[in-house]
Design an enzyme around this catalytic site. Sequence first.
Site, PDB file in Angstrom:
ATOM      1  CE  LYS A   1      -3.674  -0.864  -3.202  1.00 52.62           C
ATOM      2  NZ  LYS A   1      -2.648   0.140  -2.917  1.00 52.62           N
TER       3      LYS A   1
ATOM      4  CG  ASP B   1       0.560   5.577  -2.259  1.00 53.34           C
ATOM      5  OD1 ASP B   1       0.363   4.704  -1.391  1.00 53.34           O
ATOM      6  OD2 ASP B   1       0.426   6.784  -2.045  1.00 53.34           O
TER       7      ASP B   1
ATOM      8  CG  ASP C   1     -13.731   0.033  -4.935  1.00 57.63           C
ATOM      9  OD1 ASP C   1     -13.077   1.065  -5.195  1.00 57.63           O
ATOM     10  OD2 ASP C   1     -13.322  -1.110  -5.200  1.00 57.63           O
TER      11      ASP C   1
ATOM     12  NE  ARG D   1      -4.896  -0.135  -7.290  1.00 60.30           N
ATOM     13  CZ  ARG D   1      -5.929  -0.095  -6.453  1.00 60.30           C
ATOM     14  NH1 ARG D   1      -7.100  -0.541  -6.835  1.00 60.30           N
ATOM     15  NH2 ARG D   1      -5.791   0.397  -5.239  1.00 60.30           N
TER      16      ARG D   1
END
Length: 196
Positions: free
Chosen positions: A15, A70, A156, A182
């Site tokens: 991340k 989140d 993914d 995102r």
Amino acid sequence: MTGRRIVLATHNPHKVEEFGGIVSRVRPDLELVGYDGPEPVEDGVTFAENALIKARTAAAHTGLPALADDSGICVDVLGGAPGVFSAYWAGHRKDSTANLALLLDQLSDVADRHRAARFVSTIALVTPDGDEHVVEGVWPGRLATAPRGENGFGYDPAFIPDGDDRTAAELSPEEKNATSHRARAFVALAELLRAL
């Protein structure tokens, strides 16, 4: 790097890398730093609640503005599950391989036309003085029957975005960063980041 620093409230290096690429496009002068403080208990039942819990903890611990994400995958035929429980779908260990295997097993008899899913990312921005903002990005698609690709993590390898035949793990990092849930959340967050 000069400029303002902001902390990303995660211990997940994937991340940090992914957010770093997105943040650099929005605010090249904004230095994204990792978080090494205590992990809060994520006991919220929505993505927004958990993102705020993490961002509040990181802002209080570091004294810096904090971003927290989140996110998870929501499968229509499962009523939106795994949803907020995506990281723990196969148990309490955050085992992404087991999570993906369980989800695909649960859908093994589901026809392609009923495999609609979406990635959801909710991002919270919390400043040390208590300002709080929450934005959401949604990446619609469907689930493959078997994992494919090496570029992603988590779910993914089984997620095929709308308009593509490749899984998210078959996209280049640049392609994913430009279109992901995102990235879509960051479109909404961009003005807040510019104002920092």
